[in-house]
Design a protein around this motif. Structure first.
Motif, PDB file in Angstrom:
ATOM      1  N   PRO A 128       0.784  -1.239   0.000  1.00 59.10           N
ATOM      2  CA  PRO A 128       0.000   0.000   0.000  1.00 59.10           C
ATOM      3  C   PRO A 128       0.808   1.278   0.000  1.00 59.10           C
ATOM      4  O   PRO A 128       0.267   2.342  -0.210  1.00 59.10           O
ATOM      5  CB  PRO A 128      -0.792  -0.083   1.302  1.00 59.10           C
ATOM      6  CG  PRO A 128       0.056  -0.906   2.203  1.00 59.10           C
ATOM      7  CD  PRO A 128       0.892  -1.805   1.333  1.00 59.10           C
ATOM      8  N   GLY A 129       2.075   1.233   0.252  1.00 58.37           N
ATOM      9  CA  GLY A 129       2.769   2.515   0.270  1.00 58.37           C
ATOM     10  C   GLY A 129       4.232   2.334   0.538  1.00 58.37           C
ATOM     11  O   GLY A 129       4.696   1.245   0.856  1.00 58.37           O
TER      12      GLY A 129
ATOM     13  N   ASN B 240      -0.698  -5.645   2.487  1.00 53.19           N
ATOM     14  CA  ASN B 240      -2.027  -5.598   3.091  1.00 53.19           C
ATOM     15  C   ASN B 240      -2.987  -6.522   2.328  1.00 53.19           C
ATOM     16  O   ASN B 240      -3.234  -6.337   1.134  1.00 53.19           O
ATOM     17  CB  ASN B 240      -2.542  -4.156   3.095  1.00 53.19           C
ATOM     18  CG  ASN B 240      -3.882  -4.051   3.789  1.00 53.19           C
ATOM     19  OD1 ASN B 240      -4.907  -4.426   3.224  1.00 53.19           O
ATOM     20  ND2 ASN B 240      -3.878  -3.573   5.023  1.00 53.19           N
TER      21      ASN B 240
ATOM     22  N   MET C 176      -4.950  -4.638   8.695  1.00 55.94           N
ATOM     23  CA  MET C 176      -5.953  -3.624   8.977  1.00 55.94           C
ATOM     24  C   MET C 176      -6.835  -3.473   7.743  1.00 55.94           C
ATOM     25  O   MET C 176      -6.325  -3.454   6.620  1.00 55.94           O
ATOM     26  CB  MET C 176      -5.229  -2.313   9.304  1.00 55.94           C
ATOM     27  CG  MET C 176      -6.096  -1.274   9.941  1.00 55.94           C
ATOM     28  SD  MET C 176      -5.113   0.141  10.538  1.00 55.94           S
ATOM     29  CE  MET C 176      -4.931  -0.274  12.269  1.00 55.94           C
ATOM     30  N   PRO C 177      -8.160  -3.357   7.934  1.00 51.34           N
ATOM     31  CA  PRO C 177      -9.094  -3.302   6.784  1.00 51.34           C
ATOM     32  C   PRO C 177      -9.134  -1.931   6.127  1.00 51.34           C
ATOM     33  O   PRO C 177     -10.169  -1.277   6.106  1.00 51.34           O
ATOM     34  CB  PRO C 177     -10.435  -3.657   7.434  1.00 51.34           C
ATOM     35  CG  PRO C 177     -10.314  -3.155   8.842  1.00 51.34           C
ATOM     36  CD  PRO C 177      -8.871  -3.359   9.227  1.00 51.34           C
ATOM     37  N   ILE C 178      -8.018  -1.515   5.558  1.00 51.74           N
ATOM     38  CA  ILE C 178      -7.862  -0.143   5.049  1.00 51.74           C
ATOM     39  C   ILE C 178      -8.675   0.123   3.788  1.00 51.74           C
ATOM     40  O   ILE C 178      -8.881   1.272   3.423  1.00 51.74           O
ATOM     41  CB  ILE C 178      -6.372   0.198   4.813  1.00 51.74           C
ATOM     42  CG1 ILE C 178      -5.737  -0.724   3.757  1.00 51.74           C
ATOM     43  CG2 ILE C 178      -5.594   0.095   6.116  1.00 51.74           C
ATOM     44  CD1 ILE C 178      -4.308  -0.341   3.374  1.00 51.74           C
ATOM     45  N   VAL C 179      -9.119  -0.927   3.116  1.00 49.27           N
ATOM     46  CA  VAL C 179     -10.052  -0.807   1.981  1.00 49.27           C
ATOM     47  C   VAL C 179     -11.102  -1.920   2.107  1.00 49.27           C
ATOM     48  O   VAL C 179     -10.889  -2.905   2.820  1.00 49.27           O
ATOM     49  CB  VAL C 179      -9.341  -0.926   0.603  1.00 49.27           C
ATOM     50  CG1 VAL C 179      -8.364   0.238   0.387  1.00 49.27           C
ATOM     51  CG2 VAL C 179      -8.616  -2.256   0.488  1.00 49.27           C
TER      52      VAL C 179
ATOM     53  N   LYS D  48     -12.267   1.121   9.282  1.00 45.77           N
ATOM     54  CA  LYS D  48     -11.058   0.709   8.555  1.00 45.77           C
ATOM     55  C   LYS D  48      -9.769   0.816   9.366  1.00 45.77           C
ATOM     56  O   LYS D  48      -8.704   0.497   8.862  1.00 45.77           O
ATOM     57  CB  LYS D  48     -10.923   1.532   7.260  1.00 45.77           C
ATOM     58  CG  LYS D  48     -12.000   1.211   6.233  1.00 45.77           C
ATOM     59  CD  LYS D  48     -11.811   2.069   4.981  1.00 45.77           C
ATOM     60  CE  LYS D  48     -12.908   1.815   3.966  1.00 45.77           C
ATOM     61  NZ  LYS D  48     -12.804   2.739   2.812  1.00 45.77           N
ATOM     62  N   THR D  49      -9.869   1.296  10.618  1.00 44.14           N
ATOM     63  CA  THR D  49      -8.676   1.333  11.474  1.00 44.14           C
ATOM     64  C   THR D  49      -8.845   0.476  12.717  1.00 44.14           C
ATOM     65  O   THR D  49      -8.192   0.703  13.731  1.00 44.14           O
ATOM     66  CB  THR D  49      -8.314   2.785  11.853  1.00 44.14           C
ATOM     67  OG1 THR D  49      -9.500   3.435  12.341  1.00 44.14           O
ATOM     68  CG2 THR D  49      -7.795   3.541  10.651  1.00 44.14           C
TER      69      THR D  49
ATOM     70  N   ARG E  13       0.632   0.083  10.096  1.00 41.56           N
ATOM     71  CA  ARG E  13      -0.723  -0.221   9.598  1.00 41.56           C
ATOM     72  C   ARG E  13      -1.515   1.072   9.373  1.00 41.56           C
ATOM     73  O   ARG E  13      -2.219   1.224   8.365  1.00 41.56           O
ATOM     74  CB  ARG E  13      -1.452  -1.118  10.595  1.00 41.56           C
ATOM     75  CG  ARG E  13      -0.813  -2.497  10.733  1.00 41.56           C
ATOM     76  CD  ARG E  13      -1.554  -3.356  11.750  1.00 41.56           C
ATOM     77  NE  ARG E  13      -0.810  -4.550  12.078  1.00 41.56           N
ATOM     78  CZ  ARG E  13      -0.733  -5.643  11.329  1.00 41.56           C
ATOM     79  NH1 ARG E  13      -1.375  -5.680  10.185  1.00 41.56           N
ATOM     80  NH2 ARG E  13      -0.019  -6.689  11.700  1.00 41.56           N
ATOM     81  N   ILE E  14      -1.426   1.992  10.337  1.00 43.17           N
ATOM     82  CA  ILE E  14      -2.196   3.244  10.205  1.00 43.17           C
ATOM     83  C   ILE E  14      -1.624   4.090   9.065  1.00 43.17           C
ATOM     84  O   ILE E  14      -2.367   4.716   8.304  1.00 43.17           O
ATOM     85  CB  ILE E  14      -2.216   4.011  11.538  1.00 43.17           C
ATOM     86  CG1 ILE E  14      -2.957   3.174  12.593  1.00 43.17           C
ATOM     87  CG2 ILE E  14      -2.906   5.367  11.373  1.00 43.17           C
ATOM     88  CD1 ILE E  14      -2.906   3.731  14.005  1.00 43.17           C
TER      89      ILE E  14
ATOM     90  N   GLU F 125      -0.387   2.861   6.405  1.00 43.71           N
ATOM     91  CA  GLU F 125      -0.932   2.202   5.209  1.00 43.71           C
ATOM     92  C   GLU F 125      -2.365   2.675   4.944  1.00 43.71           C
ATOM     93  O   GLU F 125      -2.756   2.926   3.805  1.00 43.71           O
ATOM     94  CB  GLU F 125      -0.878   0.682   5.357  1.00 43.71           C
ATOM     95  CG  GLU F 125       0.548   0.138   5.284  1.00 43.71           C
ATOM     96  CD  GLU F 125       0.646  -1.376   5.439  1.00 43.71           C
ATOM     97  OE1 GLU F 125       1.758  -1.897   5.362  1.00 43.71           O
ATOM     98  OE2 GLU F 125      -0.401  -2.033   5.635  1.00 43.71           O
ATOM     99  N   PHE F 126      -3.143   2.797   6.030  1.00 48.03           N
ATOM    100  CA  PHE F 126      -4.509   3.336   5.904  1.00 48.03           C
ATOM    101  C   PHE F 126      -4.477   4.701   5.216  1.00 48.03           C
ATOM    102  O   PHE F 126      -5.283   4.988   4.323  1.00 48.03           O
ATOM    103  CB  PHE F 126      -5.159   3.440   7.288  1.00 48.03           C
ATOM    104  CG  PHE F 126      -6.452   4.214   7.296  1.00 48.03           C
ATOM    105  CD1 PHE F 126      -7.650   3.609   6.943  1.00 48.03           C
ATOM    106  CD2 PHE F 126      -6.474   5.561   7.647  1.00 48.03           C
ATOM    107  CE1 PHE F 126      -8.840   4.331   6.939  1.00 48.03           C
ATOM    108  CE2 PHE F 126      -7.654   6.291   7.647  1.00 48.03           C
ATOM    109  CZ  PHE F 126      -8.844   5.666   7.289  1.00 48.03           C
TER     110      PHE F 126
ATOM    111  N   THR G 225      -2.440   5.890   3.107  1.00 49.07           N
ATOM    112  CA  THR G 225      -2.145   5.856   1.666  1.00 49.07           C
ATOM    113  C   THR G 225      -3.427   5.658   0.854  1.00 49.07           C
ATOM    114  O   THR G 225      -3.454   5.935  -0.340  1.00 49.07           O
ATOM    115  CB  THR G 225      -1.155   4.738   1.266  1.00 49.07           C
ATOM    116  OG1 THR G 225      -1.774   3.462   1.429  1.00 49.07           O
ATOM    117  CG2 THR G 225       0.122   4.793   2.088  1.00 49.07           C
ATOM    118  N   GLN G 226      -4.478   5.143   1.496  1.00 48.15           N
ATOM    119  CA  GLN G 226      -5.711   4.793   0.782  1.00 48.15           C
ATOM    120  C   GLN G 226      -6.901   5.664   1.181  1.00 48.15           C
ATOM    121  O   GLN G 226      -7.966   5.566   0.566  1.00 48.15           O
ATOM    122  CB  GLN G 226      -6.087   3.316   1.062  1.00 48.15           C
ATOM    123  CG  GLN G 226      -4.967   2.311   0.801  1.00 48.15           C
ATOM    124  CD  GLN G 226      -4.589   2.195  -0.659  1.00 48.15           C
ATOM    125  OE1 GLN G 226      -5.452   2.147  -1.518  1.00 48.15           O
ATOM    126  NE2 GLN G 226      -3.292   2.188  -0.943  1.00 48.15           N
ATOM    127  N   ASN G 227      -6.747   6.465   2.245  1.00 50.92           N
ATOM    128  CA  ASN G 227      -7.890   7.214   2.783  1.00 50.92           C
ATOM    129  C   ASN G 227      -7.429   8.593   3.251  1.00 50.92           C
ATOM    130  O   ASN G 227      -6.410   8.715   3.936  1.00 50.92           O
ATOM    131  CB  ASN G 227      -8.479   6.467   3.999  1.00 50.92           C
ATOM    132  CG  ASN G 227      -8.969   5.070   3.671  1.00 50.92           C
ATOM    133  OD1 ASN G 227     -10.113   4.888   3.295  1.00 50.92           O
ATOM    134  ND2 ASN G 227      -8.094   4.079   3.803  1.00 50.92           N
TER     135      ASN G 227
END
Lengths: 230, 230
Positions: A42-43, A90, A137-140, B132-133, B176-177, B179-180, B182-184
């Motif tokens: 993811p990044g 992820n 983590m359910p980031i999407v 999502k977190t 993990r956060i 990574e979140f 990067t998508q949100n």
């Protein structure tokens, strides 16, 4: 089938895929090119950068690496591939992308035909029945949690034993997997770092340096040693 | 609004909700009965057993507790309630159940009218924009990750700093956060155990014994002290 589902790509203090070198020579025997699936990342690193990382390792085995994202027609690329490797990251992002691109089923069909498959971490989760035992983590939001089902169970990569010194009330990994079992009738393989699942033909064994913790509905968790059949 | 979103129900070595006692007297001022939402708990304790646990604590504050599952018409129960408390457990199970029962939106509307709301852990996650977190394992597939959005950000309850001694390659919470992010495009509050978010009217503050770690898109994470506005 001819697959490896590994807990991690890299051992603590080790270099990328190095601990799996001998296994990978066996897995990819007769193969000179594989298709890499970078979608879990993811990044911090692009799909190109991640593919390059895989390429540098597989160069030392004489195997060329192409990122699936480099192809205009990714479905065709999967059908034309000799072998596959899905890197970690992820699992939600990986599963979402594979479903949305129509690649999950296609990848399964190609692996079922006998094409070698290596998964690490998130790439191993998608070899199980579904992704409901990921640590990520359910980031999407993926359109489905269903995965390839190359093995008749689920995996928990990076399986971690409880830390008795931790003064924290978050759930332990074991508690989380036991919670999974209250909602799902499916075996879960707690795969510690250093271990991998090897399926060759119809035989499925767990290999590596550590014991493996097995969770089944209605049973206390138990441990099995390297070389045990699953 | 009049809400508390707490990192955890129980401090390490403490008893259930005890560290929040003074805050809860303020939150539930003038209330003699609340509706408890036990849906996050996946096993080991029934909805009745979980409600009983809440009942025993709130008895000491002179507040009666009814489990929402005890009502034939749960929607009516939410509309008739004076106040709410959602206990912790698995956020996927909680969110799935609330969406399937048509209670997520209804609960939000009732809390927006000013009815006191307490969430702990999973019960706090649903106060954020989406789930999502969460740290929880995706043991069931919810029809959506969207939550009540009582606050204009997401929470990470049980926020845990990296353990520098851990020889393990699983992601840290901070990774993990990130990574979140990067998508949100959404702020995330890393809420350590011992801390809670207090919204009273339009003011939102973080309270408790620990610093709170804030993650925002395009910024390095930073820490704020108890009493800071969010």
């Amino acid at each position: 089938m001819n697959i490896i589902l590994a807990s991690t790509s890299t051992l603590f203090g080790g270099s990328y895929l190095e601990y799996l070198r001998e296994e990978l020579i066996d897995l990819y025997s007769g193969i000179d090119e594989l298709v890499f699936i970078p979608f879990a990342r993811p990044g911090g690193i692009s799909h190109d950068g991640y593919t390059e990382k895989a390429r540098m390792f597989f160069e030392t085995l004489g195997i060329k690496v192409k990122g699936v994202h480099e192809f205009e027609d990714m479905k065709q690329a999967v059908n034309d591939a000799q072998a596959f490797f899905t890197g970690g990251g992820n699992t939600f992002l990986l599963v979402k992308t594979l479903h949305e691109e129509g690649l999950m089923t296609l990848l399964r069909e190609n692996v079922q035909q006998g094409k070698p498959y290596l998964g690490c971490s998130a790439g191993s989760n998608i070899g199980g029945q579904n992704m409901k035992t990921t640590n990520d983590m359910p980031i999407v939001y993926p359109p489905s949690f269903e995965c390839m089902g190359l093995v008749p169970f689920n995996l928990n990569p990076h399986y971690l034993d409880p830390d008795p010194g931790l003064k924290h009330n978050g759930e332990t990994r074991e508690t989380r997997i036991r919670e999974f079992l209250t909602q799902n009738d499916l075996k879960v393989i707690g795969l510690r770092e250093g271990n991998w699942i090897r399926k060759k033909g119809d035989r499925i064994r767990v290999e590596g340096s550590e014991l493996t913790r097995i969770f089944e509905p209605g049973k206390e968790p138990y441990e099995i040693g390297p070389g045990s059949e699953l």
